[in-house]
Structure formats: C-alpha cells, structure tokens
Design a protein around this motif. Structure first.
Motif, short mmCIF file in Angstrom:
data_model
loop_
_atom_site.label_atom_id
_atom_site.label_comp_id
_atom_site.label_asym_id
_atom_site.label_seq_id
_atom_site.Cartn_x
_atom_site.Cartn_y
_atom_site.Cartn_z
N ILE A 230 0.86 -1.12 0.04
CA ILE A 230 -0.01 -0.12 0.07
C ILE A 230 0.76 1.42 -0.06
O ILE A 230 0.28 2.11 -0.61
CB ILE A 230 -1.11 -0.06 1.04
N GLU A 231 1.71 1.18 0.53
CA GLU A 231 2.99 2.46 0.56
C GLU A 231 3.25 2.92 -1.00
O GLU A 231 3.52 4.09 -1.02
CB GLU A 231 4.25 2.35 1.46
N SER A 232 3.26 1.89 -1.94
CA SER A 232 3.42 2.65 -3.04
C SER A 232 2.40 3.13 -4.06
O SER A 232 2.47 3.53 -4.67
CB SER A 232 3.87 1.17 -4.09
N LEU A 233 1.14 3.42 -3.24
CA LEU A 233 0.01 3.84 -3.69
C LEU A 233 0.17 5.23 -3.62
O LEU A 233 0.81 5.91 -2.62
CB LEU A 233 -1.22 3.58 -3.20
N TYR B 277 -1.06 8.81 -2.33
CA TYR B 277 -1.91 9.27 -0.89
C TYR B 277 -3.55 9.35 -1.01
O TYR B 277 -3.97 8.62 -0.09
CB TYR B 277 -1.27 10.77 -0.50
N ASP B 278 -3.94 9.57 -2.04
CA ASP B 278 -5.64 9.70 -2.13
C ASP B 278 -5.87 8.35 -1.98
O ASP B 278 -6.96 7.90 -1.70
CB ASP B 278 -6.03 10.64 -3.19
N ALA B 279 -5.12 7.31 -3.07
CA ALA B 279 -5.69 5.95 -3.32
C ALA B 279 -5.56 5.41 -1.84
O ALA B 279 -6.33 4.37 -1.55
CB ALA B 279 -4.68 5.42 -4.17
N LYS B 280 -4.43 5.52 -1.11
CA LYS B 280 -4.22 5.03 0.20
C LYS B 280 -5.55 5.27 1.03
O LYS B 280 -6.23 4.39 1.59
CB LYS B 280 -3.06 5.37 1.03
N LEU B 281 -5.78 6.54 1.05
CA LEU B 281 -7.03 6.87 1.91
C LEU B 281 -8.38 6.28 1.33
O LEU B 281 -9.18 5.63 2.11
CB LEU B 281 -7.23 8.62 1.65
N LYS C 122 -2.30 -4.66 10.75
CA LYS C 122 -1.46 -4.15 9.24
C LYS C 122 -1.80 -2.93 9.25
O LYS C 122 -1.01 -1.77 8.97
CB LYS C 122 -1.88 -4.83 8.23
N LEU C 123 -3.12 -2.40 9.29
CA LEU C 123 -3.60 -0.88 9.20
C LEU C 123 -2.93 -0.01 10.16
O LEU C 123 -2.80 1.13 10.14
CB LEU C 123 -5.11 -0.91 9.37
N GLU C 124 -2.69 -0.46 11.54
CA GLU C 124 -1.94 0.13 12.52
C GLU C 124 -0.64 0.86 12.05
O GLU C 124 -0.32 1.88 12.62
CB GLU C 124 -1.68 -0.60 13.83
N SER C 125 0.14 0.12 11.30
CA SER C 125 1.48 0.75 10.91
C SER C 125 1.61 1.53 9.56
O SER C 125 2.41 1.89 8.95
CB SER C 125 2.25 -0.64 10.71
N ILE C 126 0.43 1.63 8.74
CA ILE C 126 0.32 2.51 7.66
C ILE C 126 0.56 3.89 7.95
O ILE C 126 -0.15 4.45 8.65
CB ILE C 126 -1.07 2.27 6.98
N LEU C 127 1.49 4.26 7.03
CA LEU C 127 1.87 5.86 7.34
C LEU C 127 0.90 6.55 6.29
O LEU C 127 0.92 6.70 5.06
CB LEU C 127 3.27 6.03 6.74
N ILE C 128 -0.23 7.26 7.14
CA ILE C 128 -1.35 7.80 6.61
C ILE C 128 -1.70 9.24 6.84
O ILE C 128 -2.55 10.00 6.02
CB ILE C 128 -2.67 6.99 6.63
N ILE C 129 -1.19 9.71 8.24
CA ILE C 129 -1.47 11.08 8.65
C ILE C 129 -0.32 11.73 8.70
O ILE C 129 0.84 11.44 9.14
CB ILE C 129 -2.21 10.86 10.11
#
Length: 137
Positions: free
Chosen positions: A18-21, A23-27, A53-60
């Motif tokens: 998911i990190e390769s997507l 920012y908007d696609a991740k959201l 897995k969701l806990e570690s996603i860099l999203i904010i």
C-alpha cells in the motif's frame, strides 16, 4: 478454483504494497476497509490481522508534515490527553477534512440529478455505478 474474498486480497496482496500507492488512493482503500470491517460484527482472525496491518500504515501528516501511522497520535476525546498534551500530538483536522472530501459521492456531469446526497456507507456502490455511467457517456 478457490474463492477469495476482498478482505483476503487486502491482507495478502494490497496492504503489504500500500505504501506504493498515491496518498489519495491509500485513503480511499482505508475508507473502504473501515466500512467493510465495521460491517462485520463478529471477531475473526482475519479482521484482527487486518487491524494489525492497518496500525502501521503511514497515512496521517504530523505537525512537521511527515507521514505517521494512526497509532502515533493520541485520542482527542480522552480528556486527560486533551488537557495535558500539545496540539501536535493529535490527528490534525486537515486529515478529517480530506477524509470527508473523499467520502462525498462524486457527481459525473452527464448524470447530475440522479446521484443526490448519499451517505459515506454507499460510497463504494456509487463509485462502481459512476464508473459504469462514465464509460457509457
């Protein structure tokens, strides 16, 4: 042929990359997963693995504009945190505004009146409908 559900695809294939997507696609994927996971009442091993897995996603974005996982931030609704911690330790309001923008249904110009105002829980169905209509337009 073995049936595979969407949650298994997320767990085994999408979330590890998911990190390769963008920012908007991740959201958008996280919004879908939130809606999907909250619709499942029972606890399952897959649901727990997905949350892990969701806990570690860099999203904010933090106060320094660096991406951080949700677990980095404190919960503003806990009064002691709100009183004791500076603003930079909470999820910025911009993040919630961005989520709100993404959960609002998109209105293609060729069907302005039929989309109306749907709730965020209908967003995925609307998205598929919109893609079909745009292809026809």
């Amino acid at each position: 042929c073995v049936a595979v559900d969407d949650l298994e695809v997320y767990l085994k294939h999408l979330l590890p990359k998911i990190e390769s997507l963008s920012y908007d696609a991740k959201l958008e994927h996280l919004i879908y997963l939130k809606n999907r996971l909250t619709s499942i009442e029972e606890t399952s091993e897959m649901k727990e693995q997905l949350f892990e897995k969701l806990e570690s996603i860099l999203i904010i974005h933090d106060a320094s504009n660096r991406l951080k996982p949700a677990k980095y931030f404190y919960d503003r609704t806990v009064k002691v945190f709100e009183v004791m911690l500076p603003e930079k330790f909470f999820i910025p309001q911009d993040f919630f505004k961005k989520l709100e923008q993404l959960t609002k249904p998109k209105k293609p110009s060729c069907i302005p009146s039929i989309m109306g105002n749907f709730s965020a829980t209908h967003w995925i169905e609307i998205h598929h409908f919109t893609a079909t209509v745009i292809a026809v337009c």
